[in-house]
Write a protein that holds these residues in place. Sequence first.
Motif, short mmCIF file in Angstrom:
data_model
loop_
_atom_site.label_atom_id
_atom_site.label_comp_id
_atom_site.label_asym_id
_atom_site.label_seq_id
_atom_site.Cartn_x
_atom_site.Cartn_y
_atom_site.Cartn_z
N ARG A 213 0.84 -1.21 0.00
CA ARG A 213 0.00 0.00 0.00
C ARG A 213 0.86 1.25 0.00
NH1 ARG A 213 -2.74 -3.32 3.58
NH2 ARG A 213 -1.83 -2.27 5.41
N ASP A 237 -4.63 -11.94 -8.49
CA ASP A 237 -5.66 -12.17 -7.47
C ASP A 237 -5.19 -11.72 -6.10
OD1 ASP A 237 -7.29 -13.26 -9.39
OD2 ASP A 237 -6.80 -15.34 -8.92
N ARG A 238 -3.88 -11.70 -5.87
CA ARG A 238 -3.36 -11.29 -4.57
C ARG A 238 -3.45 -9.79 -4.38
NH1 ARG A 238 2.60 -13.17 -3.20
NH2 ARG A 238 1.48 -15.17 -3.01
N SER A 239 -3.11 -9.02 -5.42
CA SER A 239 -3.07 -7.57 -5.26
C SER A 239 -4.39 -6.87 -5.59
CB SER A 239 -1.95 -6.98 -6.12
OG SER A 239 -2.13 -7.31 -7.49
N ALA A 240 -5.24 -7.50 -6.41
CA ALA A 240 -6.48 -6.84 -6.81
C ALA A 240 -7.37 -6.44 -5.64
CB ALA A 240 -7.26 -7.73 -7.79
N PRO A 241 -7.57 -7.29 -4.60
CA PRO A 241 -8.41 -6.86 -3.47
C PRO A 241 -7.83 -5.65 -2.74
CG PRO A 241 -8.15 -9.25 -3.49
CD PRO A 241 -7.17 -8.71 -4.48
N ILE A 242 -6.52 -5.60 -2.59
CA ILE A 242 -5.90 -4.45 -1.93
C ILE A 242 -6.15 -3.19 -2.74
CG2 ILE A 242 -3.73 -3.46 -1.09
CD1 ILE A 242 -2.65 -6.33 -0.89
N GLY A 244 -8.50 -2.63 -4.89
CA GLY A 244 -9.91 -2.29 -4.83
C GLY A 244 -10.23 -1.46 -3.60
N ARG A 245 -9.65 -1.83 -2.47
CA ARG A 245 -9.88 -1.06 -1.24
C ARG A 245 -9.24 0.32 -1.30
NH1 ARG A 245 -9.04 -6.32 0.91
NH2 ARG A 245 -6.85 -5.91 1.40
N SER A 249 -10.77 0.52 -9.78
CA SER A 249 -11.94 -0.18 -10.32
C SER A 249 -11.50 -1.12 -11.43
CB SER A 249 -12.96 0.82 -10.89
OG SER A 249 -13.44 1.68 -9.87
N THR A 250 -12.16 -2.27 -11.54
CA THR A 250 -11.86 -3.23 -12.59
C THR A 250 -12.59 -2.82 -13.87
OG1 THR A 250 -11.63 -5.02 -10.98
CG2 THR A 250 -11.98 -5.65 -13.27
#
Length: 263
Positions: A213, A237-242, A244-245, A249-250
Motif C-alpha cells: 500500500r 488475485d493477490r493484489s487486486a483486493p488491496i 480495490g480497497r 476499479s476493474t
Amino acid sequence: MEPLGTLALFDREIREHARPGGPGVRVERVGAVVRQTGGADDWNGVVWSAPGLSPADARAEIAAQIEHYTALGIGEFEWKRYAHDDPASLGELLTAAGFEAEPTEALLVAPVADLATGVRLPEGVRLEPVTDAAGVELMVRAHEEAFGTDGSRLRHQALAGLDGPPGTFVAVVALAGDEPVSSARMELHPGTGFAGLWGGGTAKPWRGRGIYRALVAHRARLAAELGYRHLQVDATDRSAPILGRLGFSTLSTTTPYVYRTTS
C-alpha cells in the motif's frame, strides 16, 4: 470515473497508440494489430488488435505475427488479449495456433485525484529511489526474493527505463536496514494522462505490513505531482483486493498468450 469511457481512452492512448518500451524497441501498426519488437530481453508482442476483427482475419493476423517474430529469432512473444477484444473466440484461436495462456489478471484503473498519497511504512523500513545500476540490483534481489523467479528481464527493463527519455520511468525499493524487501516501478506515458504501476511484490516475512500500500501511495503522489490523471495496474488475485480497497476499479481482464518459437 466513467468505466466504459475510461476503458475506451485506455485502449486508444495506451494500446492503439503504444510507445516503445525501451531503447532499440520499435512499435508498429501492421494490418489490424499494433506490435512491439525489441531484443531477446525486451517485451515482444501484440498490444492491440482492431475492434470488429473477424475470426478469419484473426487467424491471418496470428499467423503473420508468428512468422514475424520467428523470422527474427525471438524465442518467445506474447499476444496480450483483453476480455473485450474481438473476436470473442480470440483466446481459442491463439491456443489453436500454439500459444499458451498464462494467468488472467484484472485491468484496474483509478483516478489519481481519488487516491491516498500518504506513505505509511512499518518501523525499520524506508523507501529509496532507484537511480543507477546499484539500485537496480537491489530491485532484482527484492523481486527474486518475493517471487522466487529469475530477475534478469527486470534488470534489463529497469536499466533501459533509466536510460530512456526523462520523465517516463520511476522505480523505488523498500529496504529493511540494508536488505531489499520489496520494489516497484511506474511507467509514465507523457501526453496520455496514464501511468502504469508494476511490481510491488514483497518478501514473505514482510507481507501484510502495509508495504505494498505504501508503494502505491508513493507512486500516486509522484503521478499527481507530474499531472497524471489515471493510474493503471494489471493485478493478480493477490493484489487486486488491496487495490480495490484503495480506490481502483476493474475495467476488464487481460490474459497473456505466449508463443515460444522453435527456431
